[in-house]
Design a protein around this motif. Structure first.
Motif, short mmCIF file in Angstrom:
data_model
loop_
_atom_site.label_atom_id
_atom_site.label_comp_id
_atom_site.label_asym_id
_atom_site.label_seq_id
_atom_site.Cartn_x
_atom_site.Cartn_y
_atom_site.Cartn_z
N GLY A 1 18.21 60.35 33.56
CA GLY A 1 18.02 60.86 35.39
C GLY A 1 17.03 59.70 34.80
O GLY A 1 16.32 59.02 36.12
N ILE A 2 16.15 59.45 33.75
CA ILE A 2 15.20 58.00 33.48
C ILE A 2 16.17 56.60 34.41
O ILE A 2 15.41 55.83 35.02
N GLY A 3 17.59 56.34 33.56
CA GLY A 3 18.35 55.20 33.78
C GLY A 3 18.54 55.46 35.71
O GLY A 3 18.21 54.23 36.22
N ASP B 1 16.55 65.20 25.82
CA ASP B 1 17.52 64.86 24.98
C ASP B 1 17.98 64.22 26.06
O ASP B 1 17.02 63.40 26.89
N TRP B 2 18.65 64.04 26.32
CA TRP B 2 20.12 63.10 27.43
C TRP B 2 19.82 63.29 28.27
O TRP B 2 20.24 61.91 29.11
N ARG B 3 20.04 64.51 28.98
CA ARG B 3 19.66 64.61 29.95
C ARG B 3 18.76 63.82 30.95
O ARG B 3 18.47 62.29 32.05
N PHE B 4 17.66 64.23 30.39
CA PHE B 4 15.86 63.01 30.70
C PHE B 4 16.21 61.57 30.35
O PHE B 4 15.41 61.33 31.92
N ILE C 1 20.81 55.20 26.04
CA ILE C 1 21.38 56.28 27.39
C ILE C 1 20.58 55.85 28.66
O ILE C 1 21.59 55.64 29.33
N THR C 2 19.57 55.74 28.81
CA THR C 2 18.69 54.36 29.78
C THR C 2 19.61 53.67 30.11
O THR C 2 19.60 53.56 31.29
N LEU C 3 20.16 52.51 29.10
CA LEU C 3 20.15 51.40 29.82
C LEU C 3 21.48 51.95 30.49
O LEU C 3 21.50 51.26 31.48
N GLU D 1 25.22 50.42 39.03
CA GLU D 1 25.78 50.12 40.39
C GLU D 1 27.35 50.06 40.03
O GLU D 1 27.19 49.97 41.08
N GLY D 2 28.05 50.66 39.07
CA GLY D 2 29.90 50.81 39.34
C GLY D 2 29.84 52.60 40.53
O GLY D 2 30.26 52.52 41.14
N ILE D 3 29.33 53.78 40.23
CA ILE D 3 28.58 54.41 41.04
C ILE D 3 27.95 53.78 42.31
O ILE D 3 28.49 54.98 43.20
N THR D 4 27.40 53.29 42.58
CA THR D 4 26.81 52.74 43.64
C THR D 4 28.02 51.93 44.71
O THR D 4 27.76 52.23 45.42
N TRP D 5 28.47 50.84 43.78
CA TRP D 5 29.63 49.79 44.60
C TRP D 5 30.53 51.28 44.90
O TRP D 5 30.66 50.96 46.30
#
Length: 149
Positions: free
Chosen positions: A78-80, A72-75, A7-9, A16-20
């Motif tokens: 967020g780390i990603g 969970d996945w949210r953590f 999930i982090t990766l 990158e897509g969101i930032t683009w």
């Protein structure tokens, strides 16, 4: 735990897509009045554009806090986002724009192309007409053009 790493990766890569998209449609769109400071010579240490870093930190911190108790996945998402933020700072602010005076030399073709592609983006000082909106991924056409020795 392996799912958390995935999930982090996945979040890191998705950033990158969101930032683009954010760079092209928000920063060079309705939020140009903040981002414009980044396309002009900086006066002082900071620029109005730096506020975008805080904007990206909000969902990261929010997800880490919400997911910390259940781990969970949210953590992990967020780390990603946070890891992408660190990479963005090191690549964009330190390496490309030299706002911190280290990581000055680009010996690898990929990093040469990354720096030159971003400088190509900055050749345009207006809201419209810029190209190359990514940060960590260098498209092949720019890699071929700028990644030479």
């Amino acid at each position: 735990m392996m799912l958390g790493v995935l999930i982090t990766l996945a979040t890191y890569v998705a950033m990158e897509g969101i930032t683009w998209c954010t760079h092209k449609f928000v920063m060079h769109g309705f939020m140009w009045f903040w981002h414009e400071s980044h396309h002009k010579p900086r006066k002082g240490t900071f620029e109005l554009n730096d506020l975008f870093g805080f904007m990206f930190a909000i969902p990261s911190a929010w997800l880490i806090i919400l997911g910390a108790e259940a781990f969970d996945w949210r953590f992990f998402a967020g780390i990603g986002i946070a890891l992408y933020g660190v990479a963005y700072f090191l690549v964009h602010d330190v390496f490309v724009h030299q706002r911190v005076k280290w990581l000055r030399v680009a010996r690898l073709k990929y990093f040469k192309a990354m720096r030159q592609t971003h400088h190509l983006h900055h050749e345009v000082h207006t809201k419209e007409g810029a190209e190359a909106f990514g940060f960590l991924f260098v498209p092949k056409r720019y890699l071929n053009k700028y990644g030479r020795d």
